[in-house]
Design a protein around this motif. Structure first.
Motif, PDB file in Angstrom:
ATOM      1  N   ARG A  69      -2.280  -1.236 -32.555  1.00  9.50           N
ATOM      2  CA  ARG A  69      -2.184  -2.041 -31.334  1.00  9.50           C
ATOM      3  C   ARG A  69      -1.699  -3.432 -31.748  1.00  9.50           C
ATOM      4  O   ARG A  69      -2.037  -3.929 -32.829  1.00  9.50           O
TER       5      ARG A  69
ATOM      6  N   SER B 275      -1.511  -6.342 -29.383  1.00 12.97           N
ATOM      7  CA  SER B 275      -1.887  -7.451 -28.511  1.00 12.97           C
ATOM      8  C   SER B 275      -3.297  -7.225 -27.986  1.00 12.97           C
ATOM      9  O   SER B 275      -3.808  -6.098 -27.951  1.00 12.97           O
ATOM     10  N   HIS B 276      -3.929  -8.333 -27.571  1.00 14.26           N
ATOM     11  CA  HIS B 276      -5.255  -8.227 -26.973  1.00 14.26           C
ATOM     12  C   HIS B 276      -5.203  -7.374 -25.703  1.00 14.26           C
ATOM     13  O   HIS B 276      -6.127  -6.596 -25.437  1.00 14.26           O
TER      14      HIS B 276
ATOM     15  N   GLU C 220      -3.205  -4.878 -25.027  1.00 12.12           N
ATOM     16  CA  GLU C 220      -3.104  -3.469 -25.387  1.00 12.12           C
ATOM     17  C   GLU C 220      -4.455  -2.919 -25.825  1.00 12.12           C
ATOM     18  O   GLU C 220      -4.850  -1.808 -25.456  1.00 12.12           O
ATOM     19  N   MET C 221      -5.188  -3.713 -26.596  1.00  5.78           N
ATOM     20  CA  MET C 221      -6.515  -3.297 -27.018  1.00  5.78           C
ATOM     21  C   MET C 221      -7.449  -3.165 -25.824  1.00  5.78           C
ATOM     22  O   MET C 221      -8.247  -2.221 -25.731  1.00  5.78           O
TER      23      MET C 221
ATOM     24  N   PHE D 167      -6.252  -3.452 -33.909  1.00 10.76           N
ATOM     25  CA  PHE D 167      -5.399  -4.560 -33.502  1.00 10.76           C
ATOM     26  C   PHE D 167      -4.897  -5.254 -34.754  1.00 10.76           C
ATOM     27  O   PHE D 167      -5.664  -5.884 -35.484  1.00 10.76           O
TER      28      PHE D 167
ATOM     29  N   ASP E 290      -3.797  -8.047 -36.392  1.00 14.51           N
ATOM     30  CA  ASP E 290      -3.808  -9.477 -36.054  1.00 14.51           C
ATOM     31  C   ASP E 290      -3.682 -10.373 -37.280  1.00 14.51           C
ATOM     32  O   ASP E 290      -3.836 -11.588 -37.189  1.00 14.51           O
TER      33      ASP E 290
ATOM     34  N   TRP F 209      -6.887  -6.094 -39.747  1.00  9.70           N
ATOM     35  CA  TRP F 209      -6.932  -5.762 -38.333  1.00  9.70           C
ATOM     36  C   TRP F 209      -8.346  -5.936 -37.799  1.00  9.70           C
ATOM     37  O   TRP F 209      -9.315  -6.060 -38.541  1.00  9.70           O
TER      38      TRP F 209
ATOM     39  N   SER G  15     -11.089  -4.051 -35.102  1.00 16.13           N
ATOM     40  CA  SER G  15     -11.327  -2.773 -34.423  1.00 16.13           C
ATOM     41  C   SER G  15     -12.687  -2.774 -33.736  1.00 16.13           C
ATOM     42  O   SER G  15     -13.418  -1.794 -33.777  1.00 16.13           O
TER      43      SER G  15
END
Length: 266
Positions: free
Chosen positions: A92, A94-95, A97-98, A106, A108, A243, A245
């Motif tokens: 994922r 973007s926030h 999308e998450m 995510f 990030d 990331w 999660s």
């Protein structure tokens, strides 16, 4: 049940997380190792068969050898594109999308040169760029250092007398081992510790066999997983690619009432 630091069991379960960063260099005390093996043994199993077996590794030479296998595996997986092809559906970016999906990871945290191309990094074109920038070797070395810096490794195995894939015993054995490892995973935080899969060798059969030979796994046992454990520093340093999660699916996405046609309400 109350954990030593005062957290109730439910709160501990809900705050469970995987440690992606480095551990403190100090050894894991034998007392804490005994606690972890005690909770592992307390898990339910079919007819109390207790099919799990564990190997605790503290020897630096062995840990370094496992780290080398893990690092080489990571480099090969990234270089060949196997990792991204196999797990791309979980990424994922973007926030939003998450928040919509409530699953996956995510991405990030990336190395500086790759940040402008976050989504493209995990495409075929992105893989070419990553090779040009030497990212596979960098990630492999990061992975090697991470495992090498772990004070304790834990290998989880199953007894082949119970673990017979294709039969119900195979399911029962995997279910029991999952419960056993889950007990360990949900206990480490109460001891000031963290835990993470050493997963990359599992992705490559040759490397997995190499790891089994290193641990001298006998024919009557099946190596199922390896984990790294240690005490968590107050401030964790993130790996090159990392990331988040923490999202979990809403009840309506995984719970049903009475039958599979009536999703739970949120």
């Amino acid at each position: 049940m109350i954990y030593p630091d005062g957290m109730e069991l439910t709160a501990a379960l809900l705050s469970r997380r995987t440690t992606n960063g480095a551990f403190l260099p100090r050894p894991v005390s034998r007392e804490h190792q005994r606690v972890l093996m005690s909770v592992a043994a307390a898990a339910p199993s079919h007819f109390n068969s207790q099919p799990w077996r564990y190997v605790l590794v503290e020897d630096r030479r062995t840990i370094e050898a496992v780290a080398d296998i893990s690092g080489r595996s990571m480099t090969a997986l990234i270089e060949q594109g196997v990792f991204f092809e196999r797990y791309r559906r979980y990424f994922r970016f973007s926030h939003a999308e998450m928040e919509e999906r409530r699953d996956g990871i995510f991405i990030d945290h990336l190395p500086g040169p790759l940040r402008p191309f976050t989504r493209q990094v995990f495409s075929d074109a992105g893989l070419k760029l990553m090779r040009q920038l030497g990212v596979p070797a960098k990630l492999g070395e990061d992975n090697r250092k991470l495992v090498a810096g772990s004070p304790l490794l834990m290998a989880a195995l199953l007894d082949r007398a119970e673990y017979r894939p294709g039969e119900l015993s195979g399911f029962y054995s995997v279910f029991g081992l999952g419960a056993s490892v889950g007990n360990v995973w949900n206990t480490v935080a109460s001891l000031g510790m963290g835990i993470q899969f050493v997963s990359t060798p599992m992705e490559l059969p040759d490397r997995w066999r190499e790891l089994g030979e290193l641990l001298r796994v006998p024919p009557e046992l099946e190596l199922m997983a390896v984990y790294r454990l240690g005490y968590v520093p107050p401030e964790e340093r993130r790996p090159s690619i990392d990331w988040s999660s923490r999202h979990r699916k809403r009840p309506s996405q995984y719970v049903f009432r009475e039958d599979c046609t009536h999703p739970e309400t949120d």
